[in-house]
Design an enzyme around this catalytic site. Structure first.
Site, PDB file in Angstrom:
ATOM      1  N   ARG A 245       0.853  -1.185   0.000  1.00 21.96           N
ATOM      2  CA  ARG A 245       0.000   0.000   0.000  1.00 21.96           C
ATOM      3  C   ARG A 245       0.893   1.240   0.000  1.00 21.96           C
ATOM      4  NH1 ARG A 245      -1.987  -3.738   3.607  1.00 21.96           N
ATOM      5  NH2 ARG A 245      -4.106  -4.518   3.198  1.00 21.96           N
ATOM      6  N   LYS A 272      -1.409  -1.527   7.403  1.00 17.32           N
ATOM      7  CA  LYS A 272      -2.769  -1.013   7.563  1.00 17.32           C
ATOM      8  C   LYS A 272      -3.548  -1.822   8.580  1.00 17.32           C
ATOM      9  CE  LYS A 272      -7.124  -0.322   5.104  1.00 17.32           C
ATOM     10  NZ  LYS A 272      -7.840  -0.474   3.822  1.00 17.32           N
ATOM     11  N   HIS A 348      -3.067   2.057  -5.091  1.00 14.86           N
ATOM     12  CA  HIS A 348      -3.667   0.780  -4.689  1.00 14.86           C
ATOM     13  C   HIS A 348      -3.952  -0.082  -5.908  1.00 14.86           C
ATOM     14  CE1 HIS A 348      -5.583  -1.311  -1.228  1.00 14.86           C
ATOM     15  NE2 HIS A 348      -6.179  -1.972  -2.203  1.00 14.86           N
ATOM     16  N   ARG A 351      -1.885  -3.188  -6.719  1.00 16.96           N
ATOM     17  CA  ARG A 351      -2.253  -4.435  -6.037  1.00 16.96           C
ATOM     18  C   ARG A 351      -3.325  -5.172  -6.836  1.00 16.96           C
ATOM     19  NH1 ARG A 351      -1.034  -4.536  -0.527  1.00 16.96           N
ATOM     20  NH2 ARG A 351      -3.073  -5.284   0.151  1.00 16.96           N
ATOM     21  N   HIS A 374      -3.196  -9.295   3.748  1.00 19.68           N
ATOM     22  CA  HIS A 374      -4.588  -9.297   4.184  1.00 19.68           C
ATOM     23  C   HIS A 374      -4.687 -10.108   5.463  1.00 19.68           C
ATOM     24  CE1 HIS A 374      -6.400  -8.438  -0.052  1.00 19.68           C
ATOM     25  NE2 HIS A 374      -5.882  -7.368   0.526  1.00 19.68           N
ATOM     26  N   TYR A 384      -4.955 -19.846  10.864  1.00 19.08           N
ATOM     27  CA  TYR A 384      -4.604 -20.575   9.649  1.00 19.08           C
ATOM     28  C   TYR A 384      -3.643 -19.774   8.788  1.00 19.08           C
ATOM     29  CZ  TYR A 384      -5.162 -22.369   4.885  1.00 19.08           C
ATOM     30  OH  TYR A 384      -4.929 -22.824   3.625  1.00 19.08           O
TER      31      TYR A 384
END
Length: 418
Positions: A245, A272, A348, A351, A374, A384
């Protein structure tokens, strides 16, 4: 038999002259005018409250007219009939007015802001207070928050919506939190913002503008011909190669990068999602730099050393005017605008561009998500995603960098997994 009192008339009051001692003119129902030797004429009232004599003052004639004095008398009689001392009621009313002046919307909003400040990043805090200073304080700032009406709030929101719908959609919940803060402080009793349903048109946040993979060769051609500083050129290309970002990229420091091993560790505090309380796993973000990105960073470091910036700034991309600060958040957007890609590409968007190409040819979504940093809000999913997928992510970034090179040179290189 009670003495009959003839009500006063204005002419009688005007003609009343001072005497050697104070005397009174009665109007009835306890109201009278006290005339002093100095000539001053003061409205007063006698009454009985709970068996005790009460004397009230209503002001000076002619500042308070006969009609106004009678109105004050009648109001006082009603209070006394309810067992309320008019003097105490007046005192409470004055205190309430003082409280209104003390608790203006701006003062309450800034108190709320100061309380939230420790939880926010510097960027979030600046964005919030600037929005209030621009859109709300000039209109509502000096008004007592308890006096503001639904319509005044609606007018502010609709005005902002005409200019920027997304800003208005963020402003409404901010106003609601400010009112909630005022309720917690016992300043008001009701949150007006909670009543404002369907005031704004529904705003659907769209995807960040991004070119498509097939548009990349032309984009690279324009980018390579665009005039800009060397640091800015490196920043744009690094962003394209590792798709961080914008804020995460421009705030990078040399201490985060292991140039010998080609590994960049971005502290979770700068990410972020790392700044959000909802992130259940606060982990640093690892980037295995592709050889093209590492080459650019070597060039950048050498350039900074020649300019004497290496010891003057901790940042990869120092500000042009102040080397103690990093590059402006709008620098890359300005480059894209000059290239003619305003509305077509954003920081952005790099991405989005990378994901659309990489996912299409079969890279697993969980690997892409991990490289994009993320984070899942669900704690089970978060556990996980602690799996790093180091090998696959390293392969992914190098494949993407090679693909960009092929589109830059015109050499055909399909983006396929080895």
């Amino acid at each position: 038999m009670a003495k009959l009192i003839t009500p006063l008339v204005p002419k009688q009051i005007d003609n009343a002259k001072p005497k050697d001692s104070t005397y009174t003119l009665f109007d009835g129902s306890g109201l009278y005018l006290e005339i002093a030797p100095t000539g001053s004429k003061l409205w007063k009232m006698k009454a009985s409250l709970n068996g005790k004599a009460v004397k009230l003052s209503f002001g000076k004639y002619p500042d308070v007219s006969l009609a106004q004095a009678r109105q004050k008398r009648d109001e006082a009689r009603k209070l006394i009939a309810e067992g309320i001392d008019p003097r105490e009621e007046k005192k409470a009313r004055i205190e309430a007015e003082k409280a209104k002046t003390k608790y203006t919307f701006e003062k309450v909003a800034r108190d709320w802001f100061d309380n939230r400040l420790p939880e926010w990043s510097e960027k979030t805090a600046k964005k919030c207070i600037r929005g209030l200073e621009r859109d709300v304080f000039p209109v509502l700032g000096n008004l007592p928050i308890s006096d503001i009406t639904h319509q005044q709030l609606i007018d502010v929101l609709k005005t902002v919506e005409k200019r920027a719908p997304e800003t208005a959609s963020r402003l409404k919940p901010t106003l609601g939190r400010i009112y909630g803060h005022a309720i917690q402080r016992n300043i008001i009793k009701h949150n007006l913002v909670s009543d404002l349903t369907d005031v704004l048109n529904r705003y659907e946040k769209g995807h960040h503008a991004s070119i498509k993979p097939e548009e990349l060769p032309e984009f690279l051609r324009v980018l390579d011909r665009q005039e800009m500083t060397f640091a800015t050129r490196v920043a744009v290309n690094i962003m394209m190669l590792v798709f961080l970002r914008t804020e995460e990229l421009i705030g990078a420091t040399w201490s985060e990068i292991d140039m010998d091993n080609g590994v960049w560790i971005v502290p979770w505090q700068r990410m972020k999602m790392g700044k959000k309380k909802i992130n259940p796993v606060r982990e640093d973000h690892r980037i295995d730099l592709p050889k093209q990105a590492l080459h650019l960073l070597h060039e950048l470091r050498d350039k900074n050393e020649r300019l004497g910036w290496t010891h003057g700034s901790k940042y990869l991309f120092p500000g042009q005017r102040n080397k103690e600060k990093h590059m402006s958040n709008n620098t890359i957007l300005r480059v894209l605008k000059r290239m003619g890609y305003k509305g077509k590409m954003t920081g952005h968007g790099f991405r989005t561009l990378a994901v659309s190409a990489l996912e299409e040819i079969g890279y697993r979504r969980e690997v892409l998500d991990r490289q994009l940093a993320h984070k899942e809000r669900n704690k089970i999913q978060a556990a996980y995603f602690r799996a790093e997928f180091i090998k696959e992510r390293k392969e992914l970034l190098q494949a993407w960098a090679d693909y960009i090179d092929s589109r830059r040179t015109g050499k055909v290189l399909n983006l396929k997994r080895a």
